[in-house]
Design a protein around this motif. Structure first.
Motif, PDB file in Angstrom:
ATOM      1  N   LYS A  46      30.245  34.233  42.378  1.00  0.00           N
ATOM      2  CA  LYS A  46      30.958  35.457  42.315  1.00  0.00           C
ATOM      3  C   LYS A  46      31.017  36.243  41.067  1.00  0.00           C
ATOM      4  N   SER A  47      30.780  37.398  41.027  1.00  0.00           N
ATOM      5  CA  SER A  47      30.943  38.170  39.756  1.00  0.00           C
ATOM      6  C   SER A  47      32.462  38.412  39.526  1.00  0.00           C
ATOM      7  N   LYS A  48      32.696  38.644  38.231  1.00  0.00           N
ATOM      8  CA  LYS A  48      34.291  39.051  37.860  1.00  0.00           C
ATOM      9  C   LYS A  48      34.813  40.189  38.671  1.00  0.00           C
ATOM     10  N   LYS A  49      34.249  41.181  39.100  1.00  0.00           N
ATOM     11  CA  LYS A  49      34.497  42.361  39.800  1.00  0.00           C
ATOM     12  C   LYS A  49      34.977  41.872  41.304  1.00  0.00           C
ATOM     13  N   GLU A  50      34.133  40.961  41.842  1.00  0.00           N
ATOM     14  CA  GLU A  50      34.132  40.404  43.045  1.00  0.00           C
ATOM     15  C   GLU A  50      35.539  39.429  43.201  1.00  0.00           C
ATOM     16  N   GLN A  51      35.706  38.761  42.073  1.00  0.00           N
ATOM     17  CA  GLN A  51      36.790  37.792  42.018  1.00  0.00           C
ATOM     18  C   GLN A  51      38.123  38.668  41.958  1.00  0.00           C
ATOM     19  N   ARG A  52      38.214  39.789  40.950  1.00  0.00           N
ATOM     20  CA  ARG A  52      39.346  40.520  40.847  1.00  0.00           C
ATOM     21  C   ARG A  52      39.620  41.219  42.036  1.00  0.00           C
ATOM     22  N   GLN A  53      38.770  41.701  43.002  1.00  0.00           N
ATOM     23  CA  GLN A  53      38.917  42.394  44.109  1.00  0.00           C
ATOM     24  C   GLN A  53      39.561  41.586  45.190  1.00  0.00           C
ATOM     25  N   GLU A  54      39.053  40.316  45.247  1.00  0.00           N
ATOM     26  CA  GLU A  54      39.562  39.090  46.008  1.00  0.00           C
ATOM     27  C   GLU A  54      41.090  38.860  45.853  1.00  0.00           C
TER      28      GLU A  54
END
Length: 108
Positions: A5-13
């Motif tokens: 997962k990208s950092k953006k996806e981790q942050r959104q999760e």
């Protein structure tokens, strides 16, 4: 294998999980900046990795390790003397002085 997962996806999760927690009655306590878990910040930190204190608590286990290593190694099988096998006879070619083959002889 799943792609990372990208950092953006981790942050959104993480944001979605926090939002869900707050919607179901969860609460977040805000801690002022600069405060740590220590009660008295004026005293220096204790020496956690003090060599003298560490040597008193250590127990030598070299004999135990040697015993474990000895059990781990398989015992070599006992060798029984076996009679030697006779080698088979082979044919050997005999050459003359000029390198021409003359005859075959049996060699044992």
């Amino acid at each position: 294998m799943k792609p990372a997962k990208s950092k953006k996806e981790q942050r959104q999760e993480l944001d979605a999980q926090m939002r869900e927690y707050l919607e179901h009655g969860g609460a977040i306590n805000e801690v002022p900046r600069g405060i740590s878990g220590r009660t008295d910040n004026r005293q220096p930190l204790p020496h956690v990795f003090d060599k003298k204190a560490e040597s008193d608590t250590r127990t030598p286990v070299s004999e135990a390790i040697a015993a474990i290593e000895q059990r781990r190694k398989p015992k070599p099988p006992e060798r029984i003397a076996q009679p030697k096998k006779h080698s088979r006879a082979r044919k050997k070619i005999i050459y003359d002085e000029f390198g021409e083959p003359l005859r075959w002889e049996w060699e044992s």
